[in-house]
Scaffold this active site. Structure first.
Site, PDB file in Angstrom:
ATOM      1  CD  GLU A 191      -1.582  -2.432   1.623  1.00 33.02           C
ATOM      2  OE1 GLU A 191      -0.453  -2.522   2.173  1.00 33.02           O
ATOM      3  OE2 GLU A 191      -2.332  -3.406   1.467  1.00 33.02           O
ATOM      4  CG  HIS A 213     -10.297  -5.490   9.671  1.00 29.56           C
ATOM      5  ND1 HIS A 213     -10.537  -6.787   9.328  1.00 29.56           N
ATOM      6  CD2 HIS A 213      -9.143  -5.162   9.085  1.00 29.56           C
ATOM      7  CE1 HIS A 213      -9.559  -7.246   8.564  1.00 29.56           C
ATOM      8  NE2 HIS A 213      -8.697  -6.269   8.393  1.00 29.56           N
TER       9      HIS A 213
END
Lengths: 323, 322
Positions: free
Chosen positions: B58, B128
């Site tokens: 990323e 998350h």
């Protein structure tokens, strides 16, 4: 190669004297915050940029003045930028650390070590997917080899076969850290692990740098993908001019003297006639006298414009104080 | 009229914009198989040079987007999960955001960071379930969080067309929203433009993200005792302060509900600005997650840490008593 002998000398000499004049301006307070001098490493910028076309792209780092000058940026506008003047190449918003010059293909100097190479991968991806044959050279140092994002982008560059040159200026130290104490294996070995051709080359000789880079540029332009070139070089001066005050002792005088014997300005100067060299030297003194004068005489930005350029769309954020 | 879902709105906006502007392309993980549904069908339409599958890298990929943007492209980087924005905070805030100013206006970085599903879901774990919008608002990165399909469509178009980096956060809970729409009515929504979903004259509830739908439900439930105005900023930065001032000039009372941690959160900024600059007849209040909250570890505990409708109804009544 012969035809480039004098231009290569001109570039290394220009960078050397530019940095020396800039250090004077640091000492007199005209340049605030110091600089990362490029002195000693000039052959790398000169040789790499001589192998590039004007429309090729460069991504640089904190030690960027040499890259800008070698890519063709105007010395007076670079000097004015270092001095924070509105006539600077980035309107006084880059300072010494973040020089960019979009007219010369210099997309910027980003100081998160190694991360500029990933920005270069993006530009190279777009350049190739848009059907051009332009290449992108990203300058990093030995310290960057231990950044995760660099290893990520070496994988991407190879996977996508982008026209990128990863130029590693191995000056043996990341600030004070010796490369041997920070980097396992070898730098070219890391490139090879990603399927990227890697070469270690003498980085004190502008012509050796030019020869190696020319080969890599040809590969990139013809669709052969990225290359990594490790240029063995040395900075004769400080990591940053703050070292003049703190006197760090991470290198021996013997080591510095040993590398100075292969001064790139002397190496290249010895290859051209005395008369030509003296002519170039004088011309550079004139250019830099003008650059210093221009920087000192140019206006500083108006504090009322402190938020200018923050957004490309011209959005003006709220002020910090509401009366 | 056809029903438009939130994800279909994103997919439609992206496809139309890619059709209209060849410089637009998508980078992301699992975009080939459209795991989030955002890129459904787009690989077949545009091919692998416009829907670019990336490895799990990323940080580099976010910088790749910056490089492609400097070249002249308009990348959309898709992130499936909100914590990935925290992983690339440096690349967004310290790289993409600073190129315009550091180049003295030479550079533009028109990248959209699209988080297709942000916030808490039962059982998705402590890593998350964050809502990272406040980090980007604080940093001055343009940030939008639409809560309806039409706004999702309109703000995604605007984000892609904007010349600066824009963080686009789709709240997980809002993904379930569907609207009856006439496709001809779908238009770009400007940045810095709030939407008043329900007018009222007693109290303004600024609801961030999916809490817009909670605020509408509470406003309806309390309709007999209090007139609630439901204010959806949509664009968190820039924020439509003028619209908030106008709303408060009518209601004089303010409640903010934001599913994010308390200290230095967007709710704190809205309260501070209202207190400094706007006419208030009662002290404002906010409902947030606690300071430093980590949600996602256990669904029963998580619900105790997140703002809810009961809290909102209680706080509205408290503000009305002052």
């Amino acid at each position: 190669m012969d035809v480039l002998r004098e231009p290569l000398y001109r570039t290394v000499r220009l960078i050397r004297r530019f940095e020396e004049r800039a250090i004077e301006l640091v000492r007199t307070g005209v340049i605030v915050g110091g600089i990362h001098p490029y002195i000693g490493q000039e052959a790398v910028a000169a040789g790499v940029c001589a192998a590039l076309r004007d429309d090729d792209i460069v991504l640089s780092n904190h030690r960027n003045h040499g890259h800008a000058l070698a890519k063709g940026s105007e010395p007076r506008r670079v000097m004015a930028e270092l001095a924070g003047r509105i006539t600077g190449i980035d309107n006084g918003r880059a300072g010494s650390l973040h020089i960019s010059d979009y007219e010369r293909g210099l997309y910027g100097a980003t100081i998160t070590v190694g991360h500029g190479a990933a920005i270069a991968t993006g530009a190279a991806w777009a350049a190739s997917r848009d059907g051009t044959d332009r290449v992108v050279a990203s300058f990093i140092g030995d310290g960057a080899m231990n950044q995760g994002a660099l290893l990520e982008t070496m994988n991407l560059a190879s996977l996508w076969r982008v026209p990128q040159l990863i130029i590693v200026e191995n000056n043996l130290y990341a600030t004070t850290q010796p490369v041997g104490a920070s980097t396992a294996g070898s730098i070219t070995g890391r490139a090879e692990a990603f399927g990227i051709p890697g070469r270690t080359v003498d980085g004190m000789d502008p012509e050796a740098v030019l020869e190696a880079t020319t080969e890599a540029v040809q590969r990139a332009r013809s669709g052969g993908g990225p290359s990594l070139l490790e240029f063995m070089t040395y900075r004769f001066d400080a990591h940053h001019t703050f070292e003049y005050r703190v006197r760090l002792r991470y290198r021996t005088q013997e080591e510095i003297d040993h590398w100075r014997e292969r001064d790139p300005v002397v190496v290249q100067g010895s290859r051209i006639p005395d008369e030509a060299r003296e002519h170039i030297d004088q011309e550079i003194e004139d250019v830099l006298a003008d650059a210093v004068q221009f920087a000192q005489d140019s206006p500083k930005p108006d504090p009322a414009d402190a938020l200018e350029y923050l957004y490309a769309t011209g959005l003006r954020p709220r002020p910090g104080v509401v009366s | 009229m056809p029903k438009l879902s939130y994800l279909k709105a994103l997919n439609r906006a992206l496809g139309e914009e890619m059709e209209r502007d060849p410089s637009v392309f998508v980078l992301g993980e699992d975009v080939n198989h459209a795991v989030t549904n955002v890129t459904a069908g787009l690989l077949d339409r545009f091919g692998p040079d416009r829907i670019v599958e990336t490895p799990l890298s990323e940080q580099a990929v976010t910088n790749v987007a910056t490089g492609a943007a400097l070249w002249g492209r308009r990348p959309v980087v898709e992130f499936a999960i909100p914590f990935l924005l925290q992983l690339v905070l440096e690349q967004v805030v310290n790289q993409a955001h600073k190129f315009s100013v550091m180049s003295g206006g030479q550079a533009r970085v028109p990248v959209t960071y699209l988080v297709a599903s942000s916030g808490w879901r039962p059982g998705w774990g402590g890593q998350h379930s964050d809502q990272p919008h406040g980090l980007f608002v604080h940093s001055g990165v343009k940030t939008v969080m639409p809560t309806t399909p039409t706004d999702a469509y309109g703000l995604l178009l605007t984000a892609i067309r904007d010349d600066d980096p824009v963080v686009f956060i789709a709240p997980r809970v809002a993904l379930d929203v569907r609207e009856d729409v006439d496709y001809a009515d779908l238009v770009p929504v400007p940045l810095g433009s709030a939407r008043i979903h329900r007018t009222g004259h007693d109290v303004t509830v600024v609801a961030i993200g999916h809490h817009v739908h909670d605020a509408l439900a509470v406003a309806e439930a309390l309709a007999d005792e209090v007139s609630v105005e439901v204010f959806d900023p949509r664009s968190l930065y820039p924020f439509d302060w003028a619209a908030l001032a106008e709303s408060l000039s009518r209601t004089g009372r303010l409640v903010v509900i934001d599913d994010a941690n308390r200290s230095c959160g967007l709710a704190a900024e809205i309260l501070a600005t209202a207190a400094e600059e706007m006419p208030l007849t009662a002290p404002p209040k906010r409902i947030t997650r606690p300071d430093g909250a980590v949600v996602g570890c256990n669904p029963d505990l998580d619900l105790a840490l997140q703002p809810n409708r009961d809290q909102l109804a209680t706080v509205i009544r408290q503000v009305m008593k002052r």
